[in-house]
Motif scaffolding. Structure first.
Motif, PDB file in Angstrom:
ATOM      1  N   ARG A 108      60.896  47.146  28.431  1.00 24.63           N
ATOM      2  CA  ARG A 108      59.573  46.615  28.779  1.00 24.63           C
ATOM      3  C   ARG A 108      58.571  47.763  28.828  1.00 24.63           C
ATOM      4  N   LEU A 147      56.165  42.759  29.237  1.00 25.54           N
ATOM      5  CA  LEU A 147      56.389  42.410  27.834  1.00 25.54           C
ATOM      6  C   LEU A 147      57.199  43.490  27.129  1.00 25.54           C
ATOM      7  N   TYR A 148      57.930  43.062  26.110  1.00 21.88           N
ATOM      8  CA  TYR A 148      58.574  43.996  25.190  1.00 21.88           C
ATOM      9  C   TYR A 148      57.621  44.253  24.021  1.00 21.88           C
ATOM     10  N   GLN A 151      56.766  41.514  21.549  1.00 21.62           N
ATOM     11  CA  GLN A 151      55.974  40.393  22.045  1.00 21.62           C
ATOM     12  C   GLN A 151      54.478  40.689  22.018  1.00 21.62           C
ATOM     13  N   MET A 152      54.094  41.836  21.491  1.00 21.14           N
ATOM     14  CA  MET A 152      52.704  42.270  21.524  1.00 21.14           C
ATOM     15  C   MET A 152      52.134  42.353  20.115  1.00 21.14           C
ATOM     16  N   SER A 153      50.827  42.190  20.021  1.00 20.83           N
ATOM     17  CA  SER A 153      50.146  42.401  18.746  1.00 20.83           C
ATOM     18  C   SER A 153      50.100  43.899  18.448  1.00 20.83           C
ATOM     19  N   PHE A 280      50.907  30.137  24.701  1.00 27.26           N
ATOM     20  CA  PHE A 280      51.987  30.905  25.295  1.00 27.26           C
ATOM     21  C   PHE A 280      51.833  30.812  26.805  1.00 27.26           C
ATOM     22  N   THR A 311      49.109  34.915  14.816  1.00 24.91           N
ATOM     23  CA  THR A 311      49.928  33.734  15.099  1.00 24.91           C
ATOM     24  C   THR A 311      49.599  32.599  14.139  1.00 24.91           C
TER      25      THR A 311
END
Length: 469
Positions: A108, A147-148, A151-153, A280, A311
């Motif tokens: 994370r 978040l990992y 999972q991010m932009s 989300f 997305t």
């Protein structure tokens, strides 16, 4: 104000980077002092990042640096690379060009920032977590700590890398493309953060394609071309009255100064989404969204980082499932004819395989001639010698152009171009966009273009979908 006084100056003189085939960077000289940052501009592959790696001591093993790199008189090149590496995170920090590769995918992000406070600064675990949360808040990611990276932009990952670099608090900060992939508001926020580092006494070397960033940082600006520093001087002079032809072309290539390209007459629908919605948790990205992309048409999607642009494209390609609505594509074509140009090109290539091998395998697998690859490489102004390098041995801009070669090799009818030019300098960006427009006109390719640059979107697209409205 907390003014740092540890290291007063970085002095580089006669710096060269050599490979077995000869010099790739020649005779680089400059000085960075407190309150006087240096920004290096130039096209992809001009040697800017190699200069940064030589200072850091992180050049690939096949490359060797010569010359002088002095921190307050101490020559970093006089000893082994291990001497330089002992300074990492203490006296020298690097904000990397590819945060997607720099971040640990299994951890994370708050823990990754906290590690700097815990293991470099020697603070206890609880205090390290608190400081890490503050660092993330400073880059507008207050709730992203759990978040990992996956999972991010791309823009969010870039801001995490900035938080890590700031946590180190070293005397010399090297920022390699710190604002690529960020929207204008976040770009300005990051630039302001870098200015604050300068005001607090930190030495700053910034490598960027963005002239607006160079202008905002002030100090000194240098322009590199073909491994040489072709001119260097005060930012105000360099950005208003450069003397070299390439420097003038660089400033003139900003999309804001482009004339509008005549759009083609669109053909039939190649891909469409109707009534699309995605959320989300409690955060809704979009609802009841309709979009059609026709043959020979460029549809641009603009909006702030994290608003759902990527997305949307992933939903249209079937990579992400929408919460509601439907996606329709031509049923007479295989999925292979619907391609994506990724925001992070390292994710496309095997890291330990030469680019030539990957492209040759792809061409053979799908019955494409190698001559097609060579033509695409030539049209994108890529040196054929780069084909024999590993992905990590070329610049981000060059790798992005190879990613475009890879996508076009499969003769797509639809291309989702996710920040396709964010890693390119203005001159290369203009050339790649011109090439993409040629392909659209020649083949009837339909394009969904995600970009943070509204001027670019307005100049080349048939329609703009604005997620900020």
């Amino acid at each position: 104000m907390n003014v740092r006084t540890a290291i007063q100056e970085l002095s580089v003189s006669g710096l060269a980077v050599e490979s077995a085939a000869g010099r790739v960077v020649s005779d680089i000289s400059f000085t960075i002092g407190r309150g006087r940052p240096l920004t290096l501009l130039g096209e992809s592959g001009s040697g800017k990042s190699l200069v940064a790696q030589a200072i850091m001591g992180s050049l690939p093993p096949e490359l060797r640096a010569t010359g002088k790199v002095r921190l307050d008189g101490n020559d970093l090149l006089a000893g082994s690379r291990g001497v330089q590496r002992r300074l990492w995170g203490r006296e020298i920090s690097l904000l990397p060009q590819e945060p997607w590769l720099a971040l640990d995918p299994t951890m994370r992000v708050q823990g990754q920032v906290a590690e700097v406070h815990r293991y470099v600064k020697g603070r206890d675990a609880r205090r390290s977590r608190q400081l890490a949360a503050g660092n993330l808040g400073e880059v507008d990611l207050p709730g992203a700590g759990r978040l990992y990276p996956f999972q991010m932009s791309g823009g969010m990952a870039q801001r995490v890398a900035i938080a890590i670099a700031h946590a180190a608090g070293s005397d010399l900060l090297i920022a390699d493309e710190p604002t690529k992939g960020l929207d204008a508001a976040l770009r300005d926020s990051v630039t302001a953060r870098l200015r604050q580092e300068v005001e607090n006494g930190r030495l700053l070397l910034t490598i960027t394609h963005d002239v607006a960033v160079a202008r905002a940082l002030g100090g000194m600006v240098g322009v590199m071309l073909n491994g040489e520093l072709i001119e260097c001087g005060p930012a105000e002079r360099q950005l208003s009255a450069p003397t070299h032809d390439y420097s003038r072309a660089l400033l003139a290539a900003d999309p804001e100064s482009w004339s509008r390209q005549a759009p083609t007459t669109p053909g039939g629908v190649v891909l469409a989404g109707y009534g699309l919605a995605k959320a989300f948790g409690e955060a809704s990205l979009f609802a009841d969204l309709n979009v059609e992309i026709r043959a020979g048409e460029i549809v641009a999607v603009v909006g702030p980082s994290g608003c759902g642009k990527t997305t949307l494209g992933n939903i249209l390609l079937g990579l992400v499932k929408s919460d509601s609505g439907s996606v329709e594509r031509r049923n007479d074509l295989p999925a292979l004819r619907y391609q994506k140009l990724y925001q992070d090109p390292p994710s496309v290539f095997a890291p330990h395989q030469p680019i030539r091998k990957g492209l040759a395998d792809l061409a053979r697998l799908h019955g494409r001639s190698w001559n097609v690859v060579e033509r695409l490489v030539s049209r994108l102004r890529l040196q054929s010698s780069l084909l024999d390098r590993l992905p990590g041995q070329i610049s981000g801009g060059e790798l992005q152009r190879f990613a475009l070669v890879r996508a076009l090799l499969l003769e797509p009818v639809f291309l989702f171009a996710d920040e396709a030019t964010s890693r390119l300098d203005p001159v290369s960006q203009r050339e790649v966009v011109a090439f993409l427009l040629e392909i659209v006109r020649e083949t009837g390719l339909g394009v969904l273009l995600v970009t943070h640059d509204r001027h670019l979107a307005e100049r080349i697209s048939n329609r703009v979908i604005d997620f900020a409205q």
